[in-house]
Scaffold this active site. Structure first.
Site: not given
Length: 305
Positions: A137, A204-206
């Protein structure tokens, strides 16, 4: 969408209106096959977990009192996150996707919907094939209703009948698409909790990239971004959302899709012009180290307000 619809990313195919849906259909079925393979062959011995990682923004209605804007914001989430999560957690594509793509396909004179369908056996096979949900996100959009005439060339982008807006006051420390809107993350996480039975979540992604190069590596925008978004995850935890882990994106500056090395998401600056590619810590490294060592915010007064 960018790989099979607009052709911006590899493999560069421009299959308007159907390419992205077909590719996603294969991804979902393949994911389920991998999950079952692990479940049947290795889980008993290894006790591991298999999940999927999905990237989604949050869509907020421009006017929260307008039913059409609320519906448009719901479509935004369903056409992004729900497209993949709904089959895996609830057994089929979101109803709103089936309705909108089906209706527009009929208006074009097509005999079947451009959105593929799962057989009854496939729905059963796919449902429940995730031990955790990975979430990438980055940002949020305001959303409102916008009708695209069906005579236009069909595309995933026009199928949802909505327009995306941003607040010019939102900080934008990085590329044009990435505005810092921390409160959207808490709302997305609570949506997942409500829609999909409060699954185990790993972020997992920010993160954020910087566009202006600071010679002293003073990435204050990234520090504020991390602080804001991690704080909203903490609020989501207090809401009862089952977030288990967090991964900042990313450790190093690296090759970023069709932007190459021009977008720098790293906590560490890489000198790409030097053949040895030396690494230099940005100011965010020291800040993030403190969060890791404290397993939270070192100064409690600056957060959770």
């Amino acid at each position: 969408e960018k790989g099979y619809e607009t052709g911006e990313h590899a493999p560069g195919l421009k299959l308007g209106g159907c390419g992205a849906y077909k590719a996603a259909h294969h991804i979902i079925k393949t994911h389920a096959k991998v999950w079952h393979s692990y479940n049947n062959t290795w889980r008993r011995e290894q006790r591991g977990m298999v999940g999927i990682s999905l990237t989604s923004g949050w869509g907020e209605p421009v006017d929260p009192h307008s039913q059409t804007d609320r519906d448009a914001a719901e479509r935004y989430i369903q056409f992004h996150l729900g497209w993949f999560a709904n089959p895996i957690y609830r057994g089929d594509y979101p109803e709103v996707m089936k309705n909108y793509v089906g209706r527009k396909s009929a208006q074009q004179g097509l005999g079947t919907s451009r959105l593929p369908t799962f057989s009854v056996q496939e729905k059963t096979y796919i449902k429940g094939t995730s031990d955790f949900l990975g979430i990438g996100h980055f940002t949020t959009r305001y959303v409102l209703q916008k009708n695209f005439p069906f005579l236009q060339v069909s595309s995933y982008h026009t199928d949802h009948d909505l327009a995306e807006l941003v607040d010019p006051n939102w900080p934008a420390p990085g590329p044009k698409w990435l505005y810092s809107v921390p409160w959207g993350f808490r709302r997305l996480l609570n949506f997942i909790k409500t829609q999909y039975g409060n699954p185990l979540i790993y972020v997992t992604e920010n993160g954020v990239s910087e566009t202006l190069q600071c010679p002293q590596l003073c990435d204050e925008g990234r520090i504020q971004y991390l602080k804001g978004y991690i704080n909203e995850i903490l609020k989501a935890l207090n809401d009862g959302v089952n977030v288990k882990g967090y991964t900042a994106w990313s450790l190093l500056d690296k090759f970023e899709w069709n932007k190459g090395f021009s977008e720098r998401f790293g906590l560490y600056h890489i000198d790409f012009k030097n053949k040895n590619k030396p690494r230099y810590p940005k100011a965010s490294v020291d800040y993030y180290k403190k969060i890791i060592s404290a397993n939270g915010f070192p100064n409690q007064r600056e957060v959770m307000s």
